[in-house]
Scaffold this motif. Structure first.
Motif, PDB file in Angstrom:
ATOM      1  N   GLU A   6       0.813  -1.213   0.000  1.00  0.00           N
ATOM      2  CA  GLU A   6       0.000   0.000   0.000  1.00  0.00           C
ATOM      3  C   GLU A   6       0.852   1.271   0.000  1.00  0.00           C
ATOM      4  OE1 GLU A   6      -2.406  -0.416   3.502  1.00  0.00           O
ATOM      5  OE2 GLU A   6      -3.893  -1.637   2.474  1.00  0.00           O
ATOM      6  N   TRP A   7       2.139   1.139  -0.303  1.00  0.00           N
ATOM      7  CA  TRP A   7       3.045   2.266  -0.124  1.00  0.00           C
ATOM      8  C   TRP A   7       2.663   3.466  -0.976  1.00  0.00           C
ATOM      9  CZ3 TRP A   7       6.540   3.345   3.461  1.00  0.00           C
ATOM     10  CH2 TRP A   7       7.355   4.467   3.249  1.00  0.00           C
ATOM     11  N   GLN A   8       2.737   4.634  -0.341  1.00  0.00           N
ATOM     12  CA  GLN A   8       2.495   5.909  -1.010  1.00  0.00           C
ATOM     13  C   GLN A   8       3.549   6.888  -0.523  1.00  0.00           C
ATOM     14  OE1 GLN A   8      -1.432   7.548  -0.429  1.00  0.00           O
ATOM     15  NE2 GLN A   8      -0.815   9.605  -1.049  1.00  0.00           N
ATOM     16  N   SER A   9       4.323   7.439  -1.442  1.00  0.00           N
ATOM     17  CA  SER A   9       5.385   8.369  -1.055  1.00  0.00           C
ATOM     18  C   SER A   9       4.828   9.780  -0.903  1.00  0.00           C
ATOM     19  CB  SER A   9       6.501   8.383  -2.100  1.00  0.00           C
ATOM     20  OG  SER A   9       7.145   7.127  -2.160  1.00  0.00           O
ATOM     21  N   PRO A  10       5.209  10.470   0.150  1.00  0.00           N
ATOM     22  CA  PRO A  10       4.781  11.863   0.298  1.00  0.00           C
ATOM     23  C   PRO A  10       5.301  12.724  -0.848  1.00  0.00           C
ATOM     24  CG  PRO A  10       5.668  11.002   2.356  1.00  0.00           C
ATOM     25  CD  PRO A  10       5.998   9.998   1.306  1.00  0.00           C
ATOM     26  N   GLU A  11       4.544  13.726  -1.200  1.00  0.00           N
ATOM     27  CA  GLU A  11       4.930  14.607  -2.298  1.00  0.00           C
ATOM     28  C   GLU A  11       5.679  15.842  -1.827  1.00  0.00           C
ATOM     29  OE1 GLU A  11       1.366  15.496  -4.423  1.00  0.00           O
ATOM     30  OE2 GLU A  11       1.102  13.443  -5.159  1.00  0.00           O
ATOM     31  N   THR A  12       5.715  16.055  -0.513  1.00  0.00           N
ATOM     32  CA  THR A  12       6.373  17.242   0.035  1.00  0.00           C
ATOM     33  C   THR A  12       7.375  16.835   1.110  1.00  0.00           C
ATOM     34  OG1 THR A  12       4.686  17.553   1.748  1.00  0.00           O
ATOM     35  CG2 THR A  12       4.302  18.624  -0.394  1.00  0.00           C
ATOM     36  N   ALA A  13       8.308  17.756   1.370  1.00  0.00           N
ATOM     37  CA  ALA A  13       9.289  17.505   2.427  1.00  0.00           C
ATOM     38  C   ALA A  13       8.609  17.397   3.791  1.00  0.00           C
ATOM     39  CB  ALA A  13      10.328  18.624   2.446  1.00  0.00           C
ATOM     40  N   SER A  14       7.583  18.229   4.005  1.00  0.00           N
ATOM     41  CA  SER A  14       6.879  18.178   5.290  1.00  0.00           C
ATOM     42  C   SER A  14       6.193  16.832   5.481  1.00  0.00           C
ATOM     43  CB  SER A  14       5.853  19.312   5.384  1.00  0.00           C
ATOM     44  OG  SER A  14       4.906  19.220   4.328  1.00  0.00           O
ATOM     45  N   GLY A  15       5.678  16.254   4.379  1.00  0.00           N
ATOM     46  CA  GLY A  15       5.056  14.932   4.459  1.00  0.00           C
ATOM     47  C   GLY A  15       6.053  13.870   4.882  1.00  0.00           C
ATOM     48  N   TRP A  16       7.272  13.934   4.324  1.00  0.00           N
ATOM     49  CA  TRP A  16       8.314  12.978   4.700  1.00  0.00           C
ATOM     50  C   TRP A  16       8.727  13.161   6.162  1.00  0.00           C
ATOM     51  CZ3 TRP A  16       9.642   8.612   2.681  1.00  0.00           C
ATOM     52  CH2 TRP A  16       9.519   8.384   1.308  1.00  0.00           C
ATOM     53  N   ILE A  17       8.822  14.412   6.587  1.00  0.00           N
ATOM     54  CA  ILE A  17       9.216  14.687   7.979  1.00  0.00           C
ATOM     55  C   ILE A  17       8.192  14.098   8.945  1.00  0.00           C
ATOM     56  CG2 ILE A  17       9.488  16.524   9.694  1.00  0.00           C
ATOM     57  CD1 ILE A  17      10.682  18.244   7.431  1.00  0.00           C
ATOM     58  N   ILE A  18       6.905  14.294   8.645  1.00  0.00           N
ATOM     59  CA  ILE A  18       5.863  13.752   9.517  1.00  0.00           C
ATOM     60  C   ILE A  18       5.885  12.230   9.495  1.00  0.00           C
ATOM     61  CG2 ILE A  18       3.368  13.590   9.899  1.00  0.00           C
ATOM     62  CD1 ILE A  18       3.142  16.403   8.699  1.00  0.00           C
ATOM     63  N   LEU A  19       6.050  11.647   8.294  1.00  0.00           N
ATOM     64  CA  LEU A  19       6.034  10.188   8.159  1.00  0.00           C
ATOM     65  C   LEU A  19       7.180   9.545   8.934  1.00  0.00           C
ATOM     66  CD1 LEU A  19       4.539   7.842   6.744  1.00  0.00           C
ATOM     67  CD2 LEU A  19       6.135   8.104   4.819  1.00  0.00           C
ATOM     68  N   VAL A  20       8.391  10.067   8.744  1.00  0.00           N
ATOM     69  CA  VAL A  20       9.549   9.519   9.464  1.00  0.00           C
ATOM     70  C   VAL A  20       9.453   9.857  10.955  1.00  0.00           C
ATOM     71  CG1 VAL A  20      12.066   9.606   9.679  1.00  0.00           C
ATOM     72  CG2 VAL A  20      11.007   9.618   7.418  1.00  0.00           C
ATOM     73  N   GLY A  21       8.884  11.028  11.257  1.00  0.00           N
ATOM     74  CA  GLY A  21       8.768  11.456  12.650  1.00  0.00           C
ATOM     75  C   GLY A  21       7.884  10.564  13.486  1.00  0.00           C
ATOM     76  N   LEU A  22       6.960   9.814  12.860  1.00  0.00           N
ATOM     77  CA  LEU A  22       6.094   8.918  13.629  1.00  0.00           C
ATOM     78  C   LEU A  22       6.921   7.947  14.464  1.00  0.00           C
ATOM     79  CD1 LEU A  22       3.368   7.987  10.945  1.00  0.00           C
ATOM     80  CD2 LEU A  22       3.184   9.665  12.795  1.00  0.00           C
ATOM     81  N   GLY A  23       7.969   7.395  13.864  1.00  0.00           N
ATOM     82  CA  GLY A  23       8.806   6.442  14.585  1.00  0.00           C
ATOM     83  C   GLY A  23       9.787   7.115  15.525  1.00  0.00           C
ATOM     84  N   ILE A  24      10.359   8.230  15.086  1.00  0.00           N
ATOM     85  CA  ILE A  24      11.340   8.922  15.919  1.00  0.00           C
ATOM     86  C   ILE A  24      10.682   9.435  17.202  1.00  0.00           C
ATOM     87  CG2 ILE A  24      12.851  10.937  16.055  1.00  0.00           C
ATOM     88  CD1 ILE A  24      13.371  10.604  13.054  1.00  0.00           C
ATOM     89  N   PHE A  25       9.518  10.073  17.056  1.00  0.00           N
ATOM     90  CA  PHE A  25       8.828  10.576  18.243  1.00  0.00           C
ATOM     91  C   PHE A  25       8.342   9.423  19.122  1.00  0.00           C
ATOM     92  CE2 PHE A  25       8.035  14.580  15.703  1.00  0.00           C
ATOM     93  CZ  PHE A  25       8.865  15.369  16.489  1.00  0.00           C
TER      94      PHE A  25
END
Length: 305
Positions: free
Chosen positions: A208-227
């Motif tokens: 089901e992978w969907q890549s974010p289209e913006t830098a902010s989207g990537w930050i939020i996506l990766v941030g889920l695990g970091i936070f």
């Protein structure tokens, strides 16, 4: 660490409380970010995978910093460790699906019924006696849940069952964590929580992978695990600086954080029923906390033998 050193180390309540408040702020980032991405069309299983993948990578690097020998990853309770990881993963998936349909204020209110559910389950699973005061608080708490979700109201949404599933799984996860505390190292539990979630969700995330289209989207996506990792790390350290009975009430800051996120990000404030239900659940949780604190003091005051 000697008993004297451990006691001294736990005598820093203000620092522990501060860490507790920051930990739940990080956890609120996860829920707000998951809702933001879910409304943008990202699948809950992809979001849950990222929640655990980053957590797994950080935990792997930390636990292996002294070398990648197999005994650094060994545990004498593999079954409970895996079940614990699966329960946390199920709680996360249920919550991530629920936040897509429900206000953050409602999902956080339901999630904080977990201590009440834990109190109920501690009797059959841990053999802990639950007296009349705590049973009264449990019944009060469940009344708060009913008020918040309004099962017979036209605004009732089926996703509340997912929030209740998330709370129940988290309660079971907490009970297993209590059983393993002092037996399995915290770093080991962190590592396997990330590993179980990552391994179980990888096939679904790829499908089901969907890549974010913006830098902010990537930050939020990766941030889920970091936070997620940061929150659990601060939570663990907070409990090393102050007694759990001191820290527990400050966990309710999570509801406040999500109310703020809900207003500024999604232009939503809780209605009177959600507020009423939240207040009742918090009161019930505080009654249970006060009673457990009282019992803990009584047990320490008893003479040995």
């Amino acid at each position: 660490m000697t008993g004297l050193a451990a006691t001294a180390n736990r005598d820093r309540p203000m620092l522990g409380i501060s860490m507790m408040l920051v930990a739940y702020l990080f956890f609120s980032f996860i829920d707000a970010g998951a809702k933001w991405l879910a409304l943008a069309g990202f699948a809950a299983l992809q979001l849950a995978f990222m929640r655990y993948f980053a957590h797994f990578v950080i935990s792997l690097l930390l636990i292996a910093r002294g070398g990648f020998s197999a005994n650094r990853f060994a545990t004498s309770h593999p079954g409970l460790i895996v079940v614990r990881g699966l329960l946390l993963m199920t709680s996360t998936i249920s919550n991530f699906i629920a936040v897509r349909y429900l206000p953050l204020t409602l999902t956080s209110t339901i999630l904080f019924s977990a201590p009440i559910i834990t109190c109920v389950l501690a009797w059959p699973l841990l053999g802990e006696r639950v007296g009349p005061i705590r049973w009264a608080a449990i019944l009060l708490g469940f009344c708060g849940i009913v008020i918040a979700i309004r099962p017979f109201d036209e605004s009732f949404h089926w996703a509340v069952f997912l929030s209740l599933t998330a709370a129940t799984c988290f309660a079971l996860y907490s009970i297993i964590t209590r059983r393993l505390s002092g037996i399995v190292a915290t770093d080991t539990m962190q590592f396997y929580s990330g590993l179980v979630g990552t391994a179980a969700l990888l096939p679904f995330a790829l499908a089901e992978w969907q890549s974010p289209e913006t830098a902010s989207g990537w930050i939020i996506l990766v941030g889920l695990g970091i936070f997620g990792w940061l929150g659990h790390e601060l939570l663990t350290r907070a409990h090393g600086l102050a007694q759990a009975t001191v820290l527990m009430p400050f966990g309710y800051a999570f509801i406040i954080y999500l109310t703020i996120w809900s207003y500024f990000l999604f232009d939503h404030l809780p209605d009177r029923w959600t507020v009423t239900g939240a207040v009742i659940i918090v009161v019930a949780g505080m009654v249970i906390w006060l009673r457990e604190r009282q019992l803990s003091v009584q047990r320490r005051a008893m003479p040995p033998g």
